[in-house]
Every structure is written in C-alpha cells, then in structure tokens.
Design a protein around this motif. Structure first.
Motif, mmCIF file in Angstrom:
data_model
loop_
_atom_site.group_PDB
_atom_site.id
_atom_site.type_symbol
_atom_site.label_atom_id
_atom_site.label_comp_id
_atom_site.label_asym_id
_atom_site.label_seq_id
_atom_site.Cartn_x
_atom_site.Cartn_y
_atom_site.Cartn_z
ATOM 1 N N ASP A 247 0.855 -1.187 0.000
ATOM 2 C CA ASP A 247 0.000 0.000 0.000
ATOM 3 C C ASP A 247 0.893 1.240 0.000
ATOM 4 N N VAL A 248 0.801 2.057 -1.066
ATOM 5 C CA VAL A 248 1.706 3.195 -1.217
ATOM 6 C C VAL A 248 1.592 4.163 -0.051
ATOM 7 N N LEU A 249 0.367 4.513 0.350
ATOM 8 C CA LEU A 249 0.186 5.495 1.414
ATOM 9 C C LEU A 249 0.771 5.001 2.735
ATOM 10 N N GLU A 250 0.496 3.745 3.087
ATOM 11 C CA GLU A 250 1.027 3.199 4.337
ATOM 12 C C GLU A 250 2.551 3.096 4.284
ATOM 13 N N LEU A 251 3.082 2.743 3.130
ATOM 14 C CA LEU A 251 4.539 2.674 2.988
ATOM 15 C C LEU A 251 5.166 4.060 3.120
ATOM 16 N N GLN A 252 4.527 5.079 2.549
ATOM 17 C CA GLN A 252 5.047 6.435 2.671
ATOM 18 C C GLN A 252 5.088 6.882 4.135
ATOM 19 N N LYS A 253 4.042 6.558 4.891
ATOM 20 C CA LYS A 253 4.015 6.900 6.317
ATOM 21 C C LYS A 253 5.150 6.196 7.059
ATOM 22 N N HIS A 254 5.362 4.927 6.735
ATOM 23 C CA HIS A 254 6.381 4.147 7.435
ATOM 24 C C HIS A 254 7.787 4.648 7.083
ATOM 25 N N VAL A 255 8.009 4.971 5.829
ATOM 26 C CA VAL A 255 9.317 5.482 5.416
ATOM 27 C C VAL A 255 9.593 6.834 6.074
ATOM 28 N N THR A 256 8.582 7.672 6.189
ATOM 29 C CA THR A 256 8.749 8.973 6.855
ATOM 30 C C THR A 256 9.119 8.777 8.321
ATOM 31 N N ALA A 257 8.500 7.783 8.978
ATOM 32 C CA ALA A 257 8.789 7.531 10.393
ATOM 33 C C ALA A 257 10.129 6.822 10.596
ATOM 34 N N ASN A 258 10.600 6.085 9.578
ATOM 35 C CA ASN A 258 11.846 5.315 9.689
ATOM 36 C C ASN A 258 12.698 5.562 8.444
ATOM 37 N N PRO A 259 13.209 6.785 8.261
ATOM 38 C CA PRO A 259 13.839 7.157 6.984
ATOM 39 C C PRO A 259 15.122 6.410 6.659
ATOM 40 N N LEU A 260 15.802 5.827 7.651
ATOM 41 C CA LEU A 260 17.073 5.147 7.383
ATOM 42 C C LEU A 260 16.905 3.644 7.142
ATOM 43 N N ARG A 261 15.680 3.131 7.280
ATOM 44 C CA ARG A 261 15.454 1.696 7.042
ATOM 45 C C ARG A 261 15.297 1.458 5.542
#
Length: 512
Positions: A133-147
C-alpha cells in the motif's frame, strides 16, 4: 472466558473486554518477566535478576508478595510454585499503544524493549510487503527514513502503480540521506530494485488468493476444525465418503487459518498438482524438475495450500516446504504420505443434521412433520451434501410436505439411473462411488443391503457370497477404504443407512 495480555506500551491484561488492574509497577514487572518467557519455567533467582538490577535481601519476600497478588488477580494463570519456579502460558496481543514495556526499568527490560521494538518493526514491514500500500509505505518510510527495506518496498509499490519517476526519486532521496547521516551508499536491496526499474525488469510478485467461498450454511465439525487449526502449519488430511463435505470442511479451515499464511492461499483440484502450484505463483511453462522449482518458489514463504481430491500419494511427492501448510482431501486415506494428521469424517451428528436442514428449509415445515424429517435425515446417514440438496428441493416445492419427499425418495431410488436430475443430485455421492467399484464389490453391497441387520462379520459375508475368507477380507477392506462400509472391530463391519437404502432398493431393478 478469554484472558489476554499486551506488552506493547504499559503491561496490560483483559478478561474478555474488561481490563484488569495489575497493581503497582514492580508487580507488573514480575508479570512481564513471566510473559516474556511464555511457557518457560523461571526460578525465583531468575525472576529477581530480571526485575531488579541490584536486588536487596528483601527482594525474595517482595517477589512472594507480588506472586500472591498476581495469582489473586489472575486465577486463570494457575500460577503455582513448582520446583522453585513459575511458568506462565498466556495469549499475547499487540495493541500498538507505544513503546514496549513502558515504565519498566532494568537491564533485562531494556534489552527486551529493543527486541520487541525490532519484532514489531519487522511484523509491520512484513505486512507492508504483503499489501504494498503506497500510502502506508510512505508513512512508514517517513517515520523510519534510514530503514532500507521499506524504502525498497515503496519503490516497488510506486513502480507497480505506474509511477516510475517517483520510484526512482525515492532511491535518490535514500542515497542522499544515507550519505549525509551515515556516510554510506545504499545497500544491495535498494540498489537491486533501482537497477531493475531502470532496466524495466522489476517483477511484480503474485499473491494467490484462491480459496473458494466459505459455505454460509456450514454446520458442525467443531472438533475437527479445532484440532486442524492446532496442527497447521503441519499437513492435515481429510478423508470420508462422497457427500460427507470434505471440500467444505477444508475450505472452512482454510478461511479460519488464512491470516497465518500471508503469502497467499492456493486451491488445487486436478491430477497435476505441481503444475497448478507453479501456475498459482506465476510460472506458466516450467521445465526441468518442477517439484524442485516449486520448493524454490515457496522457500521462505508461508502459503496455505488446499489439494482437493488428491489423486494419489505420488502427486504430492517432494512438495512440502517449511512454513507453508497443506490441507488434503481424499476419498482414501493415503498412509504413504509422511507427516499427515488425518481426520475421517462421515455424517453429521443428528442434532447438527437437523440444524443444517433448518438452515436450508423453512423450520416451520420441519416442525410440522418432525418424524418424517428425522426419517429423511437418517435415510441419508446425516451426510451434509444430500441434506443440502433435499432441503433445496423442498424449498423449491412449497406445496410439498416432507412425507411427499419420503415417498418420492423411495420410489425414485427404485428407478436405478433413470431418475430426475434433482433426485440424481441426492444420490450423486453413491452413484459416483459405485462407478469406481468392481463387479464383486457391487454384488457384495447388494447382498449385504438385503440382510435385515446392518452389521456383518467376515464369515457371514463369505458365506453370503460364496468367496473364501482371504478374498473376502480384501474385498471388505477395500469397501471400508472408500467408506461404503464402516469397520467396527476386527472382521466386523456396518453398512451405513444411506448405502443400505441405495443398494437395497437398487436390487429390485437392473442397473446399468
């Protein structure tokens, strides 16, 4: 009554929907130490070392006091001291409230906090990989930018949605951030996805979801379902006569368990099992060792596979993979397949059969003729498929009584194969079974059905047919294997009522 616990955030517990007061911080810490070692016995010294970094002599008395209060608040845990220690077996849930083990301080809890946080991150990213899910992935990447793993998944999801430029931009953002923050280049996973997008060969994973719909009127089989759910991801086998509902039971178990197999559910019916498995994961024209190719495709994945009406043991050779589960249905129990927990099903219980009948037919019509309804259900040995057909037949004939159905069943069964389509549907399980029998097996069933009693022993059967005992034993066991007779004790068998009616009445006319 359900008791469940959460360690994600403050230590919490619920009894059904009511939250339980777990007492002061150190008491919750003792409970948390037990829950973190679910099913493992902990000694008093181990518990003290987990809860207190620098325990004083009073810690022993404090531990006893806290254990007493935990037992009083949570009697279901059955927390009794045994061999100088305690064991908890409990259901843990993740209610996603915040930092794990909130408010608990010790070296042990600090280490467990890191472990649980990583475990939660991995579980979240496993879900994101399944859903893309693009939106959920974007939220997760924003919260964990180095993963890097979720960033690669986001690139994958954007590419799948036709947003190639945005996917490539994610790579450049990650590269700049890793350089600025850590002085590193992107890792192999990010580089691989980037290269695949540039080359146009990024493969989009196929997640099969092939389970047939669950039957809305499914009834009974509670014990078999509960045991099968315990066995999975081991292999479950379901055997029973035609019409007993093997496929419906496998499908019901599949729907109840599918959340545990996140890479997809595959339903196979046919002789070429491995070909259908490979097609389900996107391999259309396999070459070479197809079983080895399936194992390669399934390695590290959690698939739920239902193989309906397994043709033979050889069709499943070398197809099992760790982590995935199989549910098999077969007329015969295939004992040569290793590691299968088999369930034999026959008719429903009398109460369950009545319950199913009332789901497919207006209960008022059943209540008006309870004796005739009971006769109909017993006549088909409480098998769900014939019950469903008979209920549908009566529903389509609102002017008919159940007594009329009884009379037609008796008359049409005497007609052999020349019966209307709706009656043929009722008899279909036995008609299908009969086609697979030898002449000797058919003759024995007709002879058996003419007897007044339903139970026969091997000597009586040999005398009835004129065969010797050795040949008769093979014949009886062959019929038992396909569930047309029920083995009781050694050498004794019972003829189910549905089979007795079918063959007893068919002896009155020639059959083709």
């Amino acid at each position: 009554m359900s008791l469940r616990f959460s360690l994600m955030g403050p230590v919490r517990a619920w009894r059904d929907d009511d939250e339980i007061d777990l007492g002061p911080r150190q008491q919750r810490a003792v409970l948390a130490a037990l829950l973190l070692n679910n099913g493992i016995r902990l000694s008093n010294d181990q518990l003290i070392g987990m809860v207190w970094d620098d325990p004083t002599p009073s810690a022993v008395m404090a531990l006893r006091t806290y254990m007493y209060k935990i037992r009083k608040a949570l009697p279901e845990l059955d927390l009794k001291s045994k061999d100088g220690g305690y064991t908890v077996r409990a259901e843990l849930v993740d209610d996603c409230r915040g930092e794990p083990l909130e408010g608990l301080n010790s070296t042990y809890f600090d280490a467990q906090r890191v472990r649980l946080a990583q475990q939660r991150l991995k579980a979240r990213e496993d879900w994101l990989e399944r859903e893309l899910d693009v939106l959920e992935l974007q939220k997760h990447v924003t919260a964990n930018p180095l993963r890097e793993r979720p960033r690669a998944l986001l690139m994958h999801a954007l590419y799948r949605d036709g947003r190639q430029a945005e996917a490539l931009d994610q790579y450049h953002q990650a590269r700049a951030l890793l350089n600025d923050e850590l002085g590193l280049e992107p890792g192999p996973e990010l580089r691989k996805v980037h290269a695949q997008i540039l080359n146009g060969d990024l493969l989009l994973a196929r997640r099969p979801e092939q389970l047939p719909p669950d039957l809305p009127d499914f009834t009974g089989r509670a014990q078999e379902i509960a045991r099968a759910l315990q066995v999975l991801p081991g292999t479950v086998g379901i055997t029973g006569m035609h019409g007993s509902g093997k496929t419906a039971l496998a499908t019901r178990i599949g729907h109840l368990a599918k959340h545990r197999f996140h890479d997809g559910q595959i339903f196979v019916r046919g002789n070429d099992v491995v070909q259908e498995l490979l097609r389900a994961v996107g391999v259309e024209n396999p070459t070479g060792d197809r079983a080895a190719l399936w194992r390669e495709k399934a390695r590290g994945k959690r698939f739920l596979v239902i193989v309906d009406d397994v043709p033979d043991a050889a069709s499943l050779s070398d197809l099992h993979t760790p982590g995935s589960a199989m549910i098999l249905t077969s007329l015969r129990r295939l004992n040569e397949i290793p590691g299968v927990t088999w369930f034999k099903i026959a008719g429903l219980t009398e109460a369950e059969a009545h319950e199913l009948f009332r789901k497919v037919l207006d209960p008022r019509r059943i209540d008006a003729e309870p004796e005739q309804a009971a006769f109909v259900l017993a006549g088909v040995s409480y098998l769900p498929n014939p019950i469903r057909v008979l209920g549908g037949k009566l529903s389509a004939r609102p002017q008919w009584t159940v007594e009329m159905l009884v009379r037609q069943m008796e008359r049409e069964t005497r007609l052999g194969n020349a019966v209307p389509s709706d009656c043929r549907a009722v008899l279909a399980p036995l008609v299908k079974a009969e086609r697979q029998l030898t002449d000797e097996e058919r003759r024995l069933l007709r002879d058996f059905a003419r007897q007044e009693h339903d139970v026969i022993n091997i000597c009586e059967a040999a005398e009835l047919s004129g065969m010797d005992l050795a040949c008769m034993e093979v014949l009886l066991e062959s019929l038992a294997d396909v569930h047309l007779i029920e083995p009781l004790t050694l050498g004794r068998y019972r003829l189910p009522r549905f089979v007795k009616m079918f063959y007893g009445l068919r002896t009155l006319v020639p059959t083709s």
